[in-house]
Motif scaffolding. Sequence first.
Motif, short mmCIF file in Angstrom:
data_model
loop_
_atom_site.label_atom_id
_atom_site.label_comp_id
_atom_site.label_asym_id
_atom_site.label_seq_id
_atom_site.Cartn_x
_atom_site.Cartn_y
_atom_site.Cartn_z
N SER A 1 5.38 4.72 7.49
CA SER A 1 5.96 3.25 7.25
C SER A 1 6.80 3.45 5.86
CB SER A 1 4.83 2.51 7.35
OG SER A 1 3.65 3.10 6.58
N LEU B 1 10.25 1.69 5.07
CA LEU B 1 10.32 0.63 3.99
C LEU B 1 11.69 1.24 3.26
CD1 LEU B 1 8.89 -1.63 3.40
CD2 LEU B 1 7.61 -0.59 1.76
N PHE C 1 14.82 0.24 5.10
CA PHE C 1 15.46 -1.10 5.16
C PHE C 1 15.16 -1.81 3.99
CE2 PHE C 1 15.30 0.80 9.41
CZ PHE C 1 16.12 0.34 10.09
N GLY C 2 14.68 -1.36 3.03
CA GLY C 2 14.27 -1.91 1.81
C GLY C 2 15.84 -2.77 1.29
N SER D 1 11.34 -6.55 4.36
CA SER D 1 10.61 -5.40 3.88
C SER D 1 9.40 -5.55 3.06
CB SER D 1 11.76 -4.15 3.37
OG SER D 1 12.69 -4.34 4.44
N PHE E 1 6.74 -6.76 5.12
CA PHE E 1 6.24 -5.51 5.90
C PHE E 1 5.26 -4.79 5.05
CE2 PHE E 1 7.33 -1.27 6.98
CZ PHE E 1 6.51 -1.14 8.20
N SER E 2 5.85 -4.41 3.93
CA SER E 2 4.79 -3.47 2.97
C SER E 2 3.39 -4.27 2.59
CB SER E 2 5.63 -3.01 1.85
OG SER E 2 5.52 -3.92 0.77
#
Lengths: 296, 241
Positions: free
Chosen positions: A122, A126, A129-130, A137, A140-141
């Motif tokens: 992951s 990240l 796509f950050g 993103s 997501f994190s």
Amino acid sequence: MKDAFSTYHPLVNFIYFAVVILFSMFLMHPVFLCISFASAFLYSLRLNGKRALKFNLLFLVPFLLVMALLNPLFNHQGVTILFYASSGNPITLEAVLYGFAAALMFVSVICWFSCYNAVMTSDKFLYLFGRVIPALSLVFSMVLRFVPRFKAQICVITRAQACMGRDLHSGNLWQRMKNGVQILSIMVTWALEHSIETATSMKSRGYGLPGRTVFSIFYPEKRDRIFLLLFFALSVFILAGFACGIVFVRYYPALGFTGFAPVPVIFYIGYLALCLLPLIIDLVEEHQWKRFVSIT
Amino acid sequence: MQYDATVTNKKTRTVLTGLLFLLAVPILLAVGVFILHDRSYYLISLLLIICSMIPFVWLFERRKPQARELVVLATLIALAVAGRAAFFMLPQVKPVIAIVILAAVCLGAESGFLVGAMTGFVSNFFFGQGPWTPWQMFCFGLIGYLAGVLVQSGWLPAKKIPLCIFGGLATFLIYGGIMDPAAVLVAQGYLSWQTVLVAYGAGVWFNLIHAVSTVVFLFLFYGPLTQKLERVKNKYGLLDG
């Protein structure tokens, strides 16, 4: 030991898997399917060890057989009729073969995805796509962090409730369910309250202010460029083979595909090299390491 | 000001969605039919699904959401992911759709979509990504978006029993209705009426369990979760509209 291909730049990892999975899906040529499946199988063994072997044998192989046998029951295209089913529908050789090819395609895609899951962790996703979708993103994190945190917190809440005799093991079924819902309710309150606290903290540390930079530990190296160059060359070569009709496959109405004449075999070797690239890199790296250790 | 932002956002989304559907979709279908010779159904449907999700992501990124909004969304997604993990051993018993619907009811259609799609995506980091991930993201997101739109437009009363009925139906018809043919498409590479019917026949019990579990979760969590979300919304004044 960590797989060598995993240490390459995340972009390289991602492009490699995206292209290989797409190739496995769309190149339905039997030889290509076998190459893709064998490579994915070997690489997943290399990455996940015995666990992969167990999964592949227990799940994928039976699935392969079932799917292969299901297709002819629904699909009656093809000219070579093997026999007539009790419903009067013809069972054709072409449908059996296509079912087998489709199943092999699916199984190799699953196998490639198991490799993808091991390599594209992951943090790499990240990183990739950050910049494109920064807000999502970040969400997501945060989710990745919250899930284990919530699990830990729910244990704390359950223990605290158990002290008051409100745990999941006391009382009748209704009582237990009520206790369970109560625990979840406390959990949700805590989580939302905690999230606001996190947001306030983020804001006071300057989230969203202009001129902030992104930290990353990934840098493109020379080997990444070499890999990409080689990889693109091989991909274009294989696509050209299909586009020019040097390599082709047709399942209906009658099976037809390029066999083992010298020219198509070059393309097979190219595809084999493409699919085995990560494995080759890993083996070479291991060899170098062992030699290095034995010298010193 | 907040109101203005949401209105322009909605307008832009409508325009963008319209453009995508009027331009991108026919182009994709044409590419599928003429260049790929009407064979690559999976690729084309995958691209269509990605196209349908772009407007949401793009608009969300463009309006530079506040930290509070992000963290509340992340919390809801994490709850849904953890919930899916908690019932991992029971097949198809997932609280995801219940949480997505409640998020949509309290925080709006856009948040509903994002919670749904992100839950589908992130939970597969725990359960394993595969060719099914985009479809799951799309289904969860679509259910969240629909719930939000229906509640906002007044078609669906934001009460316990109507939401339970909606949740059950949406799970059975939308999630099951899309995921079953998608499974066939992934495994076989094409669709036919017979295979789709067989997939529905084989999946009917799984979909029923999923739908019933969604109804039960909605019934249990409607009160507590909406109350808490409304409280956070009122107390800190976030995510209106």
